[in-house]
Design a protein around this motif. Structure first.
Motif, PDB file in Angstrom:
ATOM      1  N   UNK A  82      -7.305  -7.876   4.363  1.00 43.76           N
ATOM      2  CA  UNK A  82      -8.182  -6.866   3.957  1.00 43.76           C
ATOM      3  C   UNK A  82      -7.604  -5.923   2.969  1.00 43.76           C
ATOM      4  N   UNK A  83      -7.733  -6.178   1.717  1.00 42.96           N
ATOM      5  CA  UNK A  83      -7.261  -5.196   0.683  1.00 42.96           C
ATOM      6  C   UNK A  83      -7.871  -3.887   0.666  1.00 42.96           C
ATOM      7  N   UNK A  84      -6.957  -2.839   0.627  1.00 43.52           N
ATOM      8  CA  UNK A  84      -7.273  -1.637   0.646  1.00 43.52           C
ATOM      9  C   UNK A  84      -7.903  -0.948   1.699  1.00 43.52           C
TER      10      UNK A  84
ATOM     11  N   UNK B 118       4.309  -7.009   7.329  1.00 43.10           N
ATOM     12  CA  UNK B 118       3.005  -7.332   7.342  1.00 43.10           C
ATOM     13  C   UNK B 118       2.864  -9.001   7.689  1.00 43.10           C
ATOM     14  N   UNK B 119       3.948  -9.394   8.511  1.00 40.96           N
ATOM     15  CA  UNK B 119       3.830 -10.951   8.896  1.00 40.96           C
ATOM     16  C   UNK B 119       2.620 -11.361   9.722  1.00 40.96           C
ATOM     17  N   UNK B 120       2.004 -12.242   9.144  1.00 40.99           N
ATOM     18  CA  UNK B 120       0.577 -12.738   9.777  1.00 40.99           C
ATOM     19  C   UNK B 120       1.013 -13.176  11.396  1.00 40.99           C
TER      20      UNK B 120
ATOM     21  N   UNK C 243      -2.583  -8.457  -2.331  1.00 47.14           N
ATOM     22  CA  UNK C 243      -3.692  -9.812  -2.507  1.00 47.14           C
ATOM     23  C   UNK C 243      -2.648 -11.112  -2.397  1.00 47.14           C
ATOM     24  N   UNK C 244      -1.411 -10.856  -2.212  1.00 45.58           N
ATOM     25  CA  UNK C 244      -0.659 -12.168  -2.060  1.00 45.58           C
ATOM     26  C   UNK C 244      -0.029 -12.373  -0.570  1.00 45.58           C
ATOM     27  N   UNK C 245      -0.575 -11.370   0.290  1.00 42.59           N
ATOM     28  CA  UNK C 245      -0.323 -11.632   1.856  1.00 42.59           C
ATOM     29  C   UNK C 245      -0.859 -12.981   2.254  1.00 42.59           C
TER      30      UNK C 245
END
Lengths: 167, 167
Positions: free
Chosen positions: B38-40, B136-138, B27-29
């Motif tokens: 996209x959580x989950x 998980x760097x955007x 949730x903090x990405x």
């Protein structure tokens, strides 16, 4: 009070629906090696993939909640009781719009390992089952067929798969 | 009454837990191309796999509920609004105990397509996003990078993947 009880029932049904997403036919599938068909496996989370170049098949390895939890916390030797692993197998084909990509073609079979150290003590702690083809015909040639192939990984609790690394 | 209300809260929490299985960090990405993480997604169901021999990567294609439902009912041209596709990519490695099997090695990235014909009308109805590496760097080089690569499948609603056939 009665309304709340009704609401509870609806909520439970909703939960079950989320987890399984109704495949009614699954509940009437014939068992393989005396093992019941694992309802809802199409929606299990992924543990890994593999591409076997020897027999030209593409695979995805899925797990039930217990298996996925074990895979993602590295507790896989031994796998915990209740873990179920699914290996879904397709013949290779080539992606039309990206020739260098091998992708799933004809569906071959779905095979499963059910961990229960006590119940399956005579087959190395696992129940081995397979359902073949789109009609999901149960494989009934005996667990020894499965076990013989898995002998190279007997020190890895009989499992080939390394869980794929996830972020 | 108060107890029942508490029970309802617990049940809701239980449902959410089944679907998502707490990845608090998600949730903090940071967003990619303005799109939220996209959580989950790690627990989404599988749509297909692929093995790209040109850049030696193994992939699994997952979908959110809307995407999986569309994939399994053949309604993918166009994909429905709300569908999200995930492509999870690893560098190839060889399975130690079965040399002819190519399996996931180093994690590369997870990339996503978010379908919303109106919201993303300027990028062919899709939001394109990617998060790179285990941290998980955007990815922020612009959706055009993604779109250019997908041009060969513009008549397939910009999607390469054929949903794998399931029994």
């Amino acid at each position: 009070m009665k309304q709340l009880a009704g609401l509870l029932v609806l909520l439970f049904a909703g939960c079950a629906g989320m987890a399984v997403r109704g495949y009614a036919a699954e509940t009437s599938m014939a068992p393989s090696h005396g093992i019941s068909y694992p309802v809802g496996w199409r929606n299990w989370a992924v543990i890994a993939v593999s591409h076997r170049t020897d027999n030209k098949t593409s695979r995805v390895i899925l797990g039930n909640d217990t298996a996925v939890k074990a895979a993602r916390s590295g507790k896989t030797n031994p796998w915990p009781d209740g873990a179920v692993l699914a290996k879904v197998v397709w013949k290779d084909t080539q992606l039309k719009d990206w020739k260098a990509a091998t992708v799933p073609g004809t569906f071959v079979h779905a095979e499963f390992m059910f961990k229960d150290a006590a119940k399956y003590s005579e087959s190395h702690g696992w129940g081995w089952a397979r359902w073949v083809g789109l009609e999901q015909k149960p494989f009934e040639k005996g667990m020894q067929v499965c076990i013989a192939c898995h002998a190279p990984v007997k020190d890895r609790d009989w499992v080939f798969t390394d869980p794929a690394i996830l972020p």
